[in-house]
Design a protein around this motif. Structure first.
Motif, PDB file in Angstrom:
ATOM      1  N   MET A   1       4.941  40.979  33.148  1.00 48.46           N
ATOM      2  CA  MET A   1       4.602  42.190  32.420  1.00 48.46           C
ATOM      3  C   MET A   1       3.526  41.878  31.393  1.00 48.46           C
ATOM      4  SD  MET A   1       7.136  44.725  30.452  1.00 48.46           S
ATOM      5  CE  MET A   1       6.525  45.904  29.315  1.00 48.46           C
ATOM      6  N   ASN A   2       2.559  42.750  31.270  1.00 52.33           N
ATOM      7  CA  ASN A   2       1.455  42.571  30.336  1.00 52.33           C
ATOM      8  C   ASN A   2       1.850  43.172  28.999  1.00 52.33           C
ATOM      9  OD1 ASN A   2      -0.918  42.474  28.950  1.00 52.33           O
ATOM     10  ND2 ASN A   2      -2.147  43.409  30.560  1.00 52.33           N
ATOM     11  N   ASP A   3       1.962  42.333  27.946  1.00 54.88           N
ATOM     12  CA  ASP A   3       2.356  42.848  26.648  1.00 54.88           C
ATOM     13  C   ASP A   3       1.188  42.994  25.690  1.00 54.88           C
ATOM     14  OD1 ASP A   3       1.916  40.181  26.260  1.00 54.88           O
ATOM     15  OD2 ASP A   3       3.818  39.769  25.259  1.00 54.88           O
ATOM     16  N   MET A   4      -0.067  42.920  26.209  1.00 54.28           N
ATOM     17  CA  MET A   4      -1.230  43.146  25.372  1.00 54.28           C
ATOM     18  C   MET A   4      -1.340  44.636  25.072  1.00 54.28           C
ATOM     19  SD  MET A   4      -4.265  40.662  26.731  1.00 54.28           S
ATOM     20  CE  MET A   4      -4.551  41.635  28.159  1.00 54.28           C
ATOM     21  N   PRO A   5      -1.792  44.984  23.871  1.00 57.65           N
ATOM     22  CA  PRO A   5      -1.970  46.388  23.563  1.00 57.65           C
ATOM     23  C   PRO A   5      -3.052  46.989  24.442  1.00 57.65           C
ATOM     24  CG  PRO A   5      -2.887  45.010  21.811  1.00 57.65           C
ATOM     25  CD  PRO A   5      -2.170  44.102  22.774  1.00 57.65           C
ATOM     26  N   SER A   6      -2.887  48.253  24.814  1.00 57.98           N
ATOM     27  CA  SER A   6      -3.875  48.887  25.675  1.00 57.98           C
ATOM     28  C   SER A   6      -5.080  49.364  24.881  1.00 57.98           C
ATOM     29  CB  SER A   6      -3.250  50.053  26.432  1.00 57.98           C
ATOM     30  OG  SER A   6      -2.774  51.016  25.513  1.00 57.98           O
ATOM     31  N   THR A   7      -4.905  49.676  23.607  1.00 59.06           N
ATOM     32  CA  THR A   7      -6.007  50.115  22.764  1.00 59.06           C
ATOM     33  C   THR A   7      -5.941  49.389  21.437  1.00 59.06           C
ATOM     34  OG1 THR A   7      -5.963  52.296  23.774  1.00 59.06           O
ATOM     35  CG2 THR A   7      -7.114  52.112  21.701  1.00 59.06           C
ATOM     36  N   LEU A   8      -7.055  48.800  21.047  1.00 56.48           N
ATOM     37  CA  LEU A   8      -7.127  48.097  19.772  1.00 56.48           C
ATOM     38  C   LEU A   8      -7.926  48.877  18.742  1.00 56.48           C
ATOM     39  CD1 LEU A   8      -7.814  44.536  21.130  1.00 56.48           C
ATOM     40  CD2 LEU A   8      -5.680  45.397  20.203  1.00 56.48           C
ATOM     41  N   GLU A   9      -8.604  49.926  19.199  1.00 61.39           N
ATOM     42  CA  GLU A   9      -9.413  50.755  18.318  1.00 61.39           C
ATOM     43  C   GLU A   9     -10.697  50.044  17.905  1.00 61.39           C
ATOM     44  OE1 GLU A   9      -8.718  53.970  17.907  1.00 61.39           O
ATOM     45  OE2 GLU A   9      -6.905  53.662  19.088  1.00 61.39           O
ATOM     46  N   SER A  10     -10.702  49.380  16.711  1.00 61.50           N
ATOM     47  CA  SER A  10     -11.957  48.809  16.242  1.00 61.50           C
ATOM     48  C   SER A  10     -11.721  47.542  15.431  1.00 61.50           C
ATOM     49  CB  SER A  10     -12.720  49.829  15.393  1.00 61.50           C
ATOM     50  OG  SER A  10     -11.998  50.109  14.212  1.00 61.50           O
ATOM     51  N   ALA A  11     -12.811  46.822  15.226  1.00 59.70           N
ATOM     52  CA  ALA A  11     -12.810  45.644  14.358  1.00 59.70           C
ATOM     53  C   ALA A  11     -13.940  45.817  13.359  1.00 59.70           C
ATOM     54  CB  ALA A  11     -13.007  44.372  15.179  1.00 59.70           C
ATOM     55  N   ASP A  12     -13.590  45.812  12.069  1.00 62.72           N
ATOM     56  CA  ASP A  12     -14.625  45.890  11.046  1.00 62.72           C
ATOM     57  C   ASP A  12     -15.204  44.494  10.816  1.00 62.72           C
ATOM     58  OD1 ASP A  12     -12.694  44.552   9.556  1.00 62.72           O
ATOM     59  OD2 ASP A  12     -12.326  46.235   8.202  1.00 62.72           O
ATOM     60  N   ILE A  13     -16.128  44.388   9.873  1.00 64.28           N
ATOM     61  CA  ILE A  13     -16.810  43.115   9.660  1.00 64.28           C
ATOM     62  C   ILE A  13     -15.832  42.019   9.228  1.00 64.28           C
ATOM     63  CG2 ILE A  13     -17.505  43.595   7.273  1.00 64.28           C
ATOM     64  CD1 ILE A  13     -19.565  41.712   9.987  1.00 64.28           C
ATOM     65  N   ALA A  14     -14.810  42.342   8.452  1.00 65.50           N
ATOM     66  CA  ALA A  14     -13.843  41.328   8.023  1.00 65.50           C
ATOM     67  C   ALA A  14     -13.102  40.756   9.232  1.00 65.50           C
ATOM     68  CB  ALA A  14     -12.852  41.926   7.016  1.00 65.50           C
ATOM     69  N   ARG A  15     -12.715  41.619  10.150  1.00 66.75           N
ATOM     70  CA  ARG A  15     -12.004  41.157  11.349  1.00 66.75           C
ATOM     71  C   ARG A  15     -12.931  40.359  12.263  1.00 66.75           C
ATOM     72  NH1 ARG A  15      -8.241  44.926  15.235  1.00 66.75           N
ATOM     73  NH2 ARG A  15      -7.154  43.210  16.231  1.00 66.75           N
ATOM     74  N   ILE A  16     -14.185  40.768  12.354  1.00 61.55           N
ATOM     75  CA  ILE A  16     -15.169  40.037  13.158  1.00 61.55           C
ATOM     76  C   ILE A  16     -15.351  38.627  12.592  1.00 61.55           C
ATOM     77  CG2 ILE A  16     -17.622  39.907  13.775  1.00 61.55           C
ATOM     78  CD1 ILE A  16     -17.532  43.032  13.900  1.00 61.55           C
ATOM     79  N   LEU A  17     -15.464  38.517  11.272  1.00 61.18           N
ATOM     80  CA  LEU A  17     -15.651  37.207  10.643  1.00 61.18           C
ATOM     81  C   LEU A  17     -14.442  36.300  10.837  1.00 61.18           C
ATOM     82  CD1 LEU A  17     -17.479  38.306   7.378  1.00 61.18           C
ATOM     83  CD2 LEU A  17     -18.473  37.094   9.342  1.00 61.18           C
ATOM     84  N   LYS A  18     -13.246  36.874  10.967  1.00 60.48           N
ATOM     85  CA  LYS A  18     -12.050  36.071  11.259  1.00 60.48           C
ATOM     86  C   LYS A  18     -12.050  35.601  12.707  1.00 60.48           C
ATOM     87  CE  LYS A  18      -8.977  38.094   7.834  1.00 60.48           C
ATOM     88  NZ  LYS A  18      -7.819  38.963   7.607  1.00 60.48           N
ATOM     89  N   ALA A  19     -12.607  36.424  13.603  1.00 62.68           N
ATOM     90  CA  ALA A  19     -12.584  36.105  15.033  1.00 62.68           C
ATOM     91  C   ALA A  19     -13.687  35.133  15.445  1.00 62.68           C
ATOM     92  CB  ALA A  19     -12.700  37.395  15.857  1.00 62.68           C
ATOM     93  N   LEU A  20     -14.867  35.274  14.870  1.00 56.47           N
ATOM     94  CA  LEU A  20     -16.024  34.482  15.299  1.00 56.47           C
ATOM     95  C   LEU A  20     -16.451  33.469  14.243  1.00 56.47           C
ATOM     96  CD1 LEU A  20     -18.358  37.272  16.766  1.00 56.47           C
ATOM     97  CD2 LEU A  20     -16.807  35.756  18.021  1.00 56.47           C
TER      98      LEU A  20
END
Length: 153
Positions: A1-20
């Motif tokens: 079963m896939n437990d990933m969310p189907s919609t994440l909506e958006s990533a602002d600059i703070a979230r982008i900086l945490k990811a990359l």
């Protein structure tokens, strides 16, 4: 079963900086919207005249470099993969594997807003391939297929 969310909506600059790991002047995406699992997202890049690439590309006729649009596509895909939860909870790094079928159709200049429309083509373990379309006001300005691998930092 896939437990990933189907919609994440958006990533602002703070979230982008945490990811990359990318930082100025090499961060090519300001926001990511319309995120759906690791399947699709739109990266937003606001092109401004004070960016360093315009000092040499070109001083009297500033044109956003096509290779940086490809990088923006890859960064959008990286944010999508990492924020979707598809890579687990540990900090990861994203590395390019391939760039294929790249085409540049129109110039992008300061004042434009680029939208990187990224759609997943395939996934194998921790490798993803996406088709990207860069658009300005709905017009296609560049396209490419990019592949990346996500590894432990």
């Amino acid at each position: 079963m896939n437990d990933m969310p189907s919609t994440l909506e958006s990533a602002d600059i703070a979230r982008i900086l945490k990811a990359l790991p990318h930082r100025y002047p090499f961060l090519m995406v300001d926001r990511v919207t319309g995120m759906r699992a690791d399947e699709f997202a739109i990266g937003i890049k606001n092109v401004t005249a004070n960016e360093p690439q315009f000092m040499g590309h070109f001083p009297d006729n500033p044109v956003f470099p096509g290779v940086l649009m490809i990088e923006g596509m890859a960064q959008t895909a990286g944010v999508l993969c990492i924020c979707s939860g598809a890579t687990g909870d540990t900090v990861k790094s994203v590395f390019f594997l391939t760039v294929d079928k790249a085409k540049f159709r129109k110039q992008v200049t300061p004042g434009d807003t680029i939208e990187y429309h990224m759609t997943k083509i395939a996934r194998k373990k921790m490798m993803w391939w996406y088709r990207g379309e860069a658009r300005v006001q709905g017009a296609l300005v560049a396209e490419a297929e990019v592949g990346a691998m996500i590894v432990n930092a």
